[in-house]
Design an enzyme around this catalytic site. Structure first.
Site, PDB file in Angstrom:
ATOM      1  N   ARG A 190      11.749  -5.514   5.747  1.00 40.37           N
ATOM      2  CA  ARG A 190      11.207  -4.234   5.401  1.00 40.37           C
ATOM      3  C   ARG A 190      11.910  -3.288   6.240  1.00 40.37           C
ATOM      4  O   ARG A 190      11.970  -3.410   7.416  1.00 40.37           O
ATOM      5  CB  ARG A 190       9.862  -4.024   5.635  1.00 40.37           C
ATOM      6  CG  ARG A 190       9.164  -2.816   5.191  1.00 40.37           C
ATOM      7  CD  ARG A 190       7.790  -2.671   4.963  1.00 40.37           C
ATOM      8  NE  ARG A 190       7.031  -2.564   6.233  1.00 40.37           N
ATOM      9  CZ  ARG A 190       5.549  -2.429   6.330  1.00 40.37           C
ATOM     10  NH1 ARG A 190       4.953  -2.325   5.343  1.00 40.37           N
ATOM     11  NH2 ARG A 190       4.926  -2.236   7.582  1.00 40.37           N
ATOM     12  N   ARG A 214      10.319  -1.117  11.515  1.00 38.41           N
ATOM     13  CA  ARG A 214       9.233  -1.066  12.357  1.00 38.41           C
ATOM     14  C   ARG A 214       9.239  -1.964  13.442  1.00 38.41           C
ATOM     15  O   ARG A 214       9.488  -2.999  13.260  1.00 38.41           O
ATOM     16  CB  ARG A 214       7.934  -0.900  11.365  1.00 38.41           C
ATOM     17  CG  ARG A 214       7.791   0.460  10.886  1.00 38.41           C
ATOM     18  CD  ARG A 214       6.461   0.412  10.070  1.00 38.41           C
ATOM     19  NE  ARG A 214       5.359  -0.322  10.399  1.00 38.41           N
ATOM     20  CZ  ARG A 214       3.988  -0.085   9.817  1.00 38.41           C
ATOM     21  NH1 ARG A 214       4.119   0.484   8.659  1.00 38.41           N
ATOM     22  NH2 ARG A 214       3.229  -1.227  10.352  1.00 38.41           N
ATOM     23  N   ARG A 249      -1.121  -8.793  13.017  1.00 41.37           N
ATOM     24  CA  ARG A 249      -1.698  -7.826  11.882  1.00 41.37           C
ATOM     25  C   ARG A 249      -2.541  -8.624  11.102  1.00 41.37           C
ATOM     26  O   ARG A 249      -3.526  -7.954  10.199  1.00 41.37           O
ATOM     27  CB  ARG A 249      -0.568  -7.209  11.647  1.00 41.37           C
ATOM     28  CG  ARG A 249      -0.259  -5.955  12.573  1.00 41.37           C
ATOM     29  CD  ARG A 249       1.236  -5.463  12.380  1.00 41.37           C
ATOM     30  NE  ARG A 249       1.231  -4.786  11.251  1.00 41.37           N
ATOM     31  CZ  ARG A 249       2.329  -4.559  10.442  1.00 41.37           C
ATOM     32  NH1 ARG A 249       3.418  -5.113  10.991  1.00 41.37           N
ATOM     33  NH2 ARG A 249       2.577  -3.948   9.489  1.00 41.37           N
ATOM     34  N   LYS A 268       1.015  -1.257   0.115  1.00 42.79           N
ATOM     35  CA  LYS A 268       0.067  -0.240   0.158  1.00 42.79           C
ATOM     36  C   LYS A 268       0.823   1.266   0.010  1.00 42.79           C
ATOM     37  O   LYS A 268       0.729   2.151  -1.004  1.00 42.79           O
ATOM     38  CB  LYS A 268      -0.830   0.151   1.286  1.00 42.79           C
ATOM     39  CG  LYS A 268      -2.231  -1.071   1.323  1.00 42.79           C
ATOM     40  CD  LYS A 268      -2.925  -0.834   2.517  1.00 42.79           C
ATOM     41  CE  LYS A 268      -2.362  -0.978   3.683  1.00 42.79           C
ATOM     42  NZ  LYS A 268      -2.066  -2.374   4.115  1.00 42.79           N
ATOM     43  N   ARG A 312     -10.455   0.721   7.669  1.00 40.98           N
ATOM     44  CA  ARG A 312     -10.034  -0.586   7.902  1.00 40.98           C
ATOM     45  C   ARG A 312     -11.042  -1.484   8.414  1.00 40.98           C
ATOM     46  O   ARG A 312     -10.801  -2.597   8.767  1.00 40.98           O
ATOM     47  CB  ARG A 312      -8.744  -0.607   8.908  1.00 40.98           C
ATOM     48  CG  ARG A 312      -7.601  -0.743   8.183  1.00 40.98           C
ATOM     49  CD  ARG A 312      -6.368  -0.590   9.009  1.00 40.98           C
ATOM     50  NE  ARG A 312      -5.148  -1.159   8.900  1.00 40.98           N
ATOM     51  CZ  ARG A 312      -4.077  -0.686   8.521  1.00 40.98           C
ATOM     52  NH1 ARG A 312      -3.966   0.674   8.504  1.00 40.98           N
ATOM     53  NH2 ARG A 312      -2.650  -1.339   8.340  1.00 40.98           N
TER      54      ARG A 312
HETATM   55  P1  AMP Z   1       0.056   0.521   8.757  1.00 41.46           P
HETATM   56  O1  AMP Z   1       1.408   1.568   8.658  1.00 41.46           O
HETATM   57  O2  AMP Z   1      -0.885   0.992   7.870  1.00 41.46           O
HETATM   58  O3  AMP Z   1       0.670  -0.804   8.577  1.00 41.46           O
HETATM   59  O4  AMP Z   1      -0.423   0.829  10.145  1.00 41.46           O
HETATM   60  C1  AMP Z   1       0.258   0.462  11.357  1.00 41.46           C
HETATM   61  C2  AMP Z   1      -0.730   0.494  12.407  1.00 41.46           C
HETATM   62  O5  AMP Z   1      -1.446   1.782  12.754  1.00 41.46           O
HETATM   63  C3  AMP Z   1      -1.929  -0.530  12.427  1.00 41.46           C
HETATM   64  O6  AMP Z   1      -1.506  -1.920  12.720  1.00 41.46           O
HETATM   65  C4  AMP Z   1      -2.924  -0.116  13.392  1.00 41.46           C
HETATM   66  O7  AMP Z   1      -2.507  -0.350  14.627  1.00 41.46           O
HETATM   67  C5  AMP Z   1      -2.785   1.354  13.377  1.00 41.46           C
HETATM   68  N1  AMP Z   1      -3.851   1.775  12.325  1.00 41.46           N
HETATM   69  C6  AMP Z   1      -3.607   2.111  10.969  1.00 41.46           C
HETATM   70  N2  AMP Z   1      -4.559   2.252  10.088  1.00 41.46           N
HETATM   71  C7  AMP Z   1      -5.571   2.172  11.055  1.00 41.46           C
HETATM   72  C8  AMP Z   1      -7.049   2.455  10.906  1.00 41.46           C
HETATM   73  N3  AMP Z   1      -7.672   2.739   9.861  1.00 41.46           N
HETATM   74  N4  AMP Z   1      -7.870   1.806  11.924  1.00 41.46           N
HETATM   75  C9  AMP Z   1      -7.291   1.430  13.060  1.00 41.46           C
HETATM   76  N5  AMP Z   1      -5.976   1.397  13.270  1.00 41.46           N
HETATM   77  C10 AMP Z   1      -4.899   1.910  12.216  1.00 41.46           C
END
Ligand code: AMP
Length: 217
Positions: A122, A155, A166, A13, A88
């Site tokens: 990553r 990360r 996740r 993404k 999400r």
């Molecule tokens: P990402 O960088 O998109 O993998 O997001 C990292 C983390 O941020 C996720 O594992 C969630 O804990 C939180 N997060 C990101 N987007 C959302 C969302 N739309 N709703 C809830 N938690 C989110």
């Protein structure tokens, strides 16, 4: 044009959103990046967000929507958007309908084994958030971002156990969203990745072709 990019963690993404941003001149709003910025602070909000992100769980919808609204208020409206990591959940999708119109979804489909392999290798730029991979998407200079010269880091939620959690969260809470959007006849541009070493440019070209077919570009 407003797009949302949808897929499991590690499906690409962020990588594709950043390239589509350059090609289409849209603003990218990446929820995960916004939360990582918030977590650098020491506030009640940052402590709350941290409790969820560190475990690979979703931040509660009310917090996410507030943070998103605040962020959207700061960016130019005429440019159009790519939402990365939002919505999400079905509830978030319903809340999004009240905030803005979405023209299409970019759906990334990637098998679990590729996701696990990609996430554990990553690296992310500390400064601008650009995504790299120590095996398949190396920066020109080791540990240095090609785009801004920032240092790369892993990360804390890209560890084996949190990656598994996740993926589970994605399957349980995020997958049902697809059903929601399919029922609404939302235009979907799907990109299926079957190879570990997929050059981002190939994926982005396919996505652009899909957007052209929908007459969005
Ligand atoms: P990402 O960088 O998109 O993998 O997001 C990292 C983390 O941020 C996720 O594992 C969630 O804990 C939180 N997060 C990101 N987007 C959302 C969302 N739309 N709703 C809830 N938690 C989110």
């Amino acid at each position: 044009m407003n797009l949302t990019i949808f897929g499991a963690p590690g499906s690409g993404k962020g990588t594709y959103a950043s390239r589509l941003q350059t090609k289409l001149g849209l603003s990218v709003v990446a929820m995960g990046d916004i939360f990582r910025e918030i977590m650098k602070e020491n506030t009640p909000l940052s402590r709350k967000v941290k409790r969820f992100v560190e475990k690979g769980l979703l931040v509660p919808d009310d917090v996410v929507v507030e943070v998103l609204k605040e962020h959207l208020a700061k960016i130019p409206k005429e440019k159009g958007l790519i939402l990365d990591g939002f919505p999400r959940t079905v509830d978030q999708a319903k809340m999004l309908e009240a905030i803005t119109h979405i023209d299409a979804i970019i759906l990334l489909t990637v098998p679990d084994w590729i996701i696990i392999e990609r996430l554990s290798t990553r690296r992310i730029c500390k400064n601008c958030g650009e995504v790299y991979n120590v095996r398949y998407l190396k920066p020109k200079v080791e540990n240095i971002c090609d785009k801004c010269g920032g240092n790369l880091y892993q990360r804390p939620d890209d560890t084996a156990q949190v990656i598994k959690d996740r993926i589970n969260v994605y399957e349980r809470q995020t997958q049902p969203l697809l059903q929601f959007y399919r029922k609404k006849k939302m235009p979907i541009v799907e990109f299926k990745c079957e190879k570990l070493e997929m050059p981002p440019e190939v994926a982005v070209e396919e996505i652009l072709k899909g957007l052209k077919r929908l007459s969005l570009i």
